[in-house]
Structures are given as C-alpha cells and as structure tokens.
Scaffold this motif. Structure first.
Motif, PDB file in Angstrom:
ATOM      1  N   UNK A   7       0.739  -1.375   0.204  1.00  0.00           N
ATOM      2  CA  UNK A   7      -0.038   0.193  -0.003  1.00  0.00           C
ATOM      3  C   UNK A   7       0.979   1.436   0.026  1.00  0.00           C
ATOM      4  N   UNK A   8       1.952   1.272   0.724  1.00  0.00           N
ATOM      5  CA  UNK A   8       2.660   2.418   0.970  1.00  0.00           C
ATOM      6  C   UNK A   8       3.484   2.837  -0.227  1.00  0.00           C
ATOM      7  N   UNK A   9       3.760   1.706  -1.167  1.00  0.00           N
ATOM      8  CA  UNK A   9       4.357   1.937  -2.556  1.00  0.00           C
ATOM      9  C   UNK A   9       3.182   2.779  -3.502  1.00  0.00           C
ATOM     10  N   UNK A  14       1.851   7.515  -6.465  1.00  0.00           N
ATOM     11  CA  UNK A  14       0.652   8.099  -7.010  1.00  0.00           C
ATOM     12  C   UNK A  14       0.904   9.353  -6.192  1.00  0.00           C
ATOM     13  N   UNK A  15       1.733  10.005  -5.339  1.00  0.00           N
ATOM     14  CA  UNK A  15       1.528  10.972  -4.516  1.00  0.00           C
ATOM     15  C   UNK A  15       0.704  11.618  -3.869  1.00  0.00           C
ATOM     16  N   UNK A  16       0.185  10.410  -3.416  1.00  0.00           N
ATOM     17  CA  UNK A  16      -0.859  10.791  -2.247  1.00  0.00           C
ATOM     18  C   UNK A  16      -0.035  11.099  -0.923  1.00  0.00           C
ATOM     19  N   UNK A  17       1.014  10.751  -0.661  1.00  0.00           N
ATOM     20  CA  UNK A  17       1.930  10.953   0.592  1.00  0.00           C
ATOM     21  C   UNK A  17       3.297  11.379   0.187  1.00  0.00           C
ATOM     22  N   UNK A  18       4.116  11.712   1.186  1.00  0.00           N
ATOM     23  CA  UNK A  18       5.688  12.007   0.922  1.00  0.00           C
ATOM     24  C   UNK A  18       6.099  10.812   1.627  1.00  0.00           C
ATOM     25  N   UNK A  19       7.571  10.491   1.312  1.00  0.00           N
ATOM     26  CA  UNK A  19       8.333   9.574   2.113  1.00  0.00           C
ATOM     27  C   UNK A  19       8.385   9.884   3.315  1.00  0.00           C
ATOM     28  N   UNK A  22       5.216   8.670   5.187  1.00  0.00           N
ATOM     29  CA  UNK A  22       5.259   6.994   5.092  1.00  0.00           C
ATOM     30  C   UNK A  22       6.104   6.301   6.334  1.00  0.00           C
ATOM     31  N   UNK A  23       7.353   7.066   6.477  1.00  0.00           N
ATOM     32  CA  UNK A  23       8.265   6.801   7.358  1.00  0.00           C
ATOM     33  C   UNK A  23       7.715   7.086   8.906  1.00  0.00           C
ATOM     34  N   UNK A  24       7.335   8.121   9.002  1.00  0.00           N
ATOM     35  CA  UNK A  24       6.530   8.393  10.214  1.00  0.00           C
ATOM     36  C   UNK A  24       5.428   7.419  10.770  1.00  0.00           C
ATOM     37  N   UNK A  25       4.560   7.129   9.660  1.00  0.00           N
ATOM     38  CA  UNK A  25       3.536   6.135   9.764  1.00  0.00           C
ATOM     39  C   UNK A  25       4.051   4.730  10.271  1.00  0.00           C
ATOM     40  N   UNK A  26       5.122   4.498   9.464  1.00  0.00           N
ATOM     41  CA  UNK A  26       5.633   3.169  10.021  1.00  0.00           C
ATOM     42  C   UNK A  26       6.153   3.321  11.282  1.00  0.00           C
ATOM     43  N   UNK A  27       6.959   4.160  11.823  1.00  0.00           N
ATOM     44  CA  UNK A  27       7.507   4.324  13.070  1.00  0.00           C
ATOM     45  C   UNK A  27       6.067   4.301  14.195  1.00  0.00           C
ATOM     46  N   UNK A  55      -6.974   1.272  -2.273  1.00  0.00           N
ATOM     47  CA  UNK A  55      -7.037  -0.335  -1.621  1.00  0.00           C
ATOM     48  C   UNK A  55      -8.266  -1.024  -2.601  1.00  0.00           C
ATOM     49  N   UNK A  56      -8.959  -0.530  -3.395  1.00  0.00           N
ATOM     50  CA  UNK A  56      -9.737  -0.964  -4.146  1.00  0.00           C
ATOM     51  C   UNK A  56      -8.978  -1.523  -5.644  1.00  0.00           C
ATOM     52  N   UNK A  57      -7.908  -0.644  -5.834  1.00  0.00           N
ATOM     53  CA  UNK A  57      -7.040  -0.892  -6.938  1.00  0.00           C
ATOM     54  C   UNK A  57      -5.940  -1.750  -6.410  1.00  0.00           C
ATOM     55  N   UNK A  58      -5.638  -1.869  -5.264  1.00  0.00           N
ATOM     56  CA  UNK A  58      -4.521  -2.827  -4.891  1.00  0.00           C
ATOM     57  C   UNK A  58      -5.082  -4.110  -4.790  1.00  0.00           C
ATOM     58  N   UNK A  59      -6.020  -4.232  -3.824  1.00  0.00           N
ATOM     59  CA  UNK A  59      -6.842  -5.512  -3.748  1.00  0.00           C
ATOM     60  C   UNK A  59      -7.788  -6.273  -4.927  1.00  0.00           C
TER      61      UNK A  59
END
Length: 558
Positions: A7-9, A14-19, A22-27, A55-59
């Motif tokens: 999902x993060x990739x 698609x530029x929904x979030x920044x790196x 994403x790193x903050x969310x993983x922490x 999620x619709x696209x991914x799954x």
C-alpha cells in the motif's frame, strides 16, 4: 504471477503521501495496533476516500460509497452487533438467498469473513468502504428499535446554541455525529414507508417543521429544534453532493439509495428563506409496476380513447395539467404499453423520473447547452419511431415536435393548461400556425389527481344541500360515500390516488375547425357533441362509483 505492491508503495507512486509521511506512519505502527492506511488517515496525511480508492486498486475488490445506501435494519439479523463492531463490517444488500454483500474496512480479513459466514449462514461478497462510514451505518442499523422521533429529538438538547452561532468546523462535526445522521435517515425512512412523494424541511423562527406530501396533500410530520437546522440541511446536502458552504443561492442535487432492497431516487432542492434554507426532497421510487394503464383510474370509455391515441402510427398526443397532476406517470404508462423490441422509443426529459427497460432516455441539461430543442434534433437522427418530449416549453421545441409528427413519428409530450381544449390555443400562442396544429395533433388528455377513498372506513351518507348544488344536473345522486378515517389510512379517510381525465379527440371535423381558427368555446361544444366528458363529469362518475368523494373533486375542480 503479478506481484502485489504494498500500500505504501502505491501511495508514494501516485503522490498521495510523501516519503517522510510514510516513514512517520511506519514508526507509529510499531507502537499502535493499527494498519498503515488507518495511521495515515488518523495523522491527516491521507483522505479516507483516497485510501478506499487505492485499496480498491491494490486488492481488486470493488468499493461502496455508503452515503448512497439506505441501511435496511432487517439486515442486522445476519450480523450481530458485536461482530459488526469488532470487524468493522456491515451488511448492505441481500444479493440472493445464499449471498449477502458486506461493506468492510478490510475485505481481505479472512477471519472476519469466516465469522460473518458462520453466524449468517450465507456466502459473503465483500466490498471496501470507508471505516468512518461503516461506523455510522452500524450506529444506525443497531439503534434501539424502540426509539421514536421524540427519542431522536432529545439527543439535540446538547445543541443549545443559536442556529447561526457556530462555524463551519463545528457544523461539519455535527453533520458527522449520530443524532443528525439518524434523524435524516429516519425522515427519509418514514416518508418512504408512508408513501410520501415529497419531504419538506422548513425553518421557522424558533423551530424546524417537517412535512410530507402524501396523496397530494401536505401533512405535518414533526418539529425539531431550530439549533439542529443547519446540521440537518448540511446532512442532506452532503448525501446529495451539494456545497454545504453555500447558503445564499438555491441548489439542486440528487440522491440514490437502497431502501428495503428497492432503489430510491431523490431530487433535492434548497431555497434560501428569511429563516434559513428550506429543503424539499422529491422521492422517485423506481417501481415500473406502477406504470400500468389499468391502475391509473381511467374510466372504461376514456381508456379506449387513450389506447387509440397511443396506437396511432404518427401524430402528437398531449398530456396537460398543472405540476403534480401525474402527467409523466400517464405518459410512461402509455409508453410502457406500446414498448416492444419492434419499435425505437427515445425520450428527452428534465429530469428523468422513471427508468424503463427498452426505452432510451436523454437527460436535458439546459445549463450546459443541451436544451430540449437541441436534444430533439439529435434524437431525430437516431431513427426513432416514438419520441417523448418531457414538456413543450417553447416555440422551437414545439415546432420540431410538430415537424417530427408530420414526418411519420408518434410524439408524446406535456403542456401546462387548465383543460384539454385550451391546449390548442396555447400551441398557437407559442407561435405555431393553426394549420400545423390541426394536421399534427391526434388528441389531448387533461388530467388531475384526487385521493382515493379508503375502502376500510368509507361511509355512505345523504348528500347535503351544498353537495347537491355542486353536482347539479350532471348526475342524480341522493347518497354518496364520504371519507371517515381509520388506522389503515392514518385517519385521513383516503388511501392512494386516481386520475380524472378529459380526453379531446381531434378528428377530421375538429381538425378543420382548428385550421380555420375556431374559438375554444366552439371546439369544446363540438367535442362534447362527440362524447367528450369534462374533468368534473369524470370526477362525479367516480363519486357515484364510490372511488372518491365530493370534497376531493371539489378541492381539485371548482
């Protein structure tokens, strides 16, 4: 085999979030028992609707916008509340006897699906939906069945501020809270259950009044605190996809929901008033079983005339009457009767009120330049046999309709006039030459709707002096049935409606009279000699047959 991207990739690509986000969310995921998507939404890095889309696209699992569903509380029996809340899953549709569609925040959760299939005994067809919308749905579906409107209204006591005193942020917060959602859903549900055609949400100085139009008559349903007005209006705006920040100009929108397994389309109109915005919701239940000529209330001789008009190979048949007189329903009943694979039927409407299989319907959009006249020109290039024009609104549309009728097409349309004969004058006033009107029009049906007497409580009584005066010498009546009121008809005395018709058949003699400029009085006299019965006469016939009463006919026809 295609590898599934994380999902993060996908969000990064698609530029929904920044790196960094994403790193903050993983922490944070290391200290929170939540999925990465939930954390991104919680932190404000990602919109919930964007998460559902990705999620619709991914799954590869379809999504559902729960704002467009009306939640059937009977579906609660398939998923107990504790399981619905534990797995954030809600049943939204019974597909068939073996399959149920379930909206889930995580439709890949095998444990959740197994739990639901075990308790429901059905196969689960999962779809993705926003977690917050699922929570709202759960709050609504599993609400205490014993609650009534007064219970809902008590929940507004916390909103003690004046209607204008809170800002947009507070308003949005109120709109997403359970009391407003439950009240809006309850208003729609009650209207549907009672067979209302319209909902009126009306702001007064110190309260809100909610009224339903049932069988053509407005009836007060309830009042609500004025402090809930803006939030309630905003709730309807949100589900109708309107701008909740705009209060100064009228807005129009649409809602499509499922209620008790039936599709319900609604037209929403807002209007600024001195006490705040008024909302009117028109309910358009897509039940084409109603489009049956035999169920419209035609008398035997009138139904024969109507059948003759709709079976003509070419020419114009007009339905006339005020707004709300059932013109569109009667037109579509006629189209439904002649609908077959052998003919091409095309309509141009604003708005499209009924969706009928086998009939090709066009939605006029005057604001974007797709006018009735422009659409009609295009329709004529589609090789139609029958054309339905929602309304002859101007000379250009009327002229094209007449030309179509003269070139071998059968044309149905409507006008706004008081009776059938005056429609001839209306067409001439619009700019059509009398000879074109005479050569194209086959017949005109004037129509009104009256309430049908409740068969469970109607009573036969002696006519009083005023009733005898109203009937005059049209019929010899000493007694008639009157409305009383009982539990079945909600103490109104009426249940359902039927149509009164006046059918003006245009034969060769009358065509010659129209072409020569005969007056309305002469045309009406000639038509009555040929058997045309007036609206009032048709009404009195139905009074004699016990279908309606004198008060109803008098209410519609003086």
């Amino acid at each position: 085999m295609r590898s599934i991207k994380k999902l993060g990739e996908i969000l990064l690509e698609n530029e929904y979030i920044t790196e960094e986000q994403l790193e903050r969310a993983i922490d944070l995921q290391n200290v929170r028992d939540k999925k990465i998507g939930e954390i991104l939404v919680d932190e404000g890095y990602l919109k919930e609707e964007d998460l559902v889309e990705v999620l619709e696209f991914q799954k590869g699992i379809p999504s559902a916008n729960l704002d467009h569903y009306f939640f059937d509380t009977e579906l609660a029996e398939y998923i107990p509340e504790n399981i619905a809340r534990r797995h954030l899953a809600v049943a939204i549709e019974e597909v068939d006897e073996e399959v149920i569609k379930v909206a889930m925040a995580d439709p890949t959760d095998i444990v959740a699906i197994d739990d639901i299939e075990r308790v429901s005994g059905l196969i689960v067809r999962p779809v993705i939906a926003a977690a917050s919308k699922i929570k709202e749905a759960i709050n609504w579906i599993y609400a205490d069945d014993s609650l009534d409107i007064s219970d809902f209204l008590e929940e507004f006591e916390d909103y003690s501020q004046q209607d204008d005193s809170y800002g947009e942020a507070e308003l949005l917060e109120m709109v997403e809270e359970a009391p407003i959602i439950r009240l809006a859903n309850s208003i729609i549900s009650r209207a549907y259950q009672r067979g209302a055609s319209d909902i009126h949400i009306e702001p007064e100085d110190k309260y809100i009044r909610v009224r339903y139009r049932i069988d053509g008559v407005l009836q007060k349903e309830m009042t609500a605190p004025k402090s809930s007005h803006r939030a309630l209006v905003s709730r309807f705006k949100i589900i109708a996809d309107l701008d909740i920040t705009e209060h100064r100009v009228p807005q129009d929108g649409k809602i499509r929901m499922l209620i008790n397994g039936n599709q319900l389309d609604m037209r929403v109109s807002t209007l600024p008033t001195v006490h705040g915005e008024k909302v009117v919701v028109r309910l358009l239940a897509q039940n084409t079983n109603l489009l049956n000529i035999e169920k419209l209330g035609f008398s035997k001789d009138n139904i024969e005339k109507f059948e003759k008009l709709i079976q003509q190979p070419h020419g114009i048949m007009l339905l006339t009457g005020p707004t709300g007189s059932g013109k569109s329903t009667t037109l579509f009943a006629g189209l439904n009767r002649i609908n077959s694979p052998k003919i091409n039927i095309v309509t141009i409407e604003d708005p499209v009120e009924y969706n009928v299989e086998g009939i090709y319907q066009v939605q006029a959009k005057p604001k974007t330049g797709l006018t009735f006249a422009k659409s009609l020109r295009s329709i004529l290039r589609q090789d139609p046999d029958v054309i339905m024009i929602g309304e002859m609104r101007d000379e250009e549309t009327a002229e094209i309709g007449v030309r179509a009728a003269l070139t071998g097409h059968l044309v149905f349309s409507t006008l706004h006039t008081n009776d059938a004969v005056s429609s001839v004058t209306r067409l001439v006033d619009m700019g059509l030459p009398p000879y074109l009107v005479a050569s194209s029009v086959n017949g005109i049906v004037a129509q009104r709707l009256v309430r049908r007497l409740c068969n469970s409580c109607k009573e036969e009584k002696q006519l009083d002096k005023l009733d005898k005066q109203y009937i005059g010498d049209i019929a010899e009546l000493d007694t008639a049935y009157y409305a009383v009121g009982c539990q079945k008809c909600n103490n109104t005395g009426y249940s359902g409606r039927l149509a009164l018709q006046e059918i003006f058949m245009v034969d060769n003699e009358i065509k010659d009279m129209i072409a020569s400029g005969a007056t309305e009085e002469k045309l009406e006299a000639a038509a009555r000699e040929k058997g045309m019965r007036s609206l009032k006469e048709d009404g009195i016939k139905k009074i004699r047959e016990g279908e309606t009463d004198i008060a109803e006919v008098r209410r519609i026809i003086f």
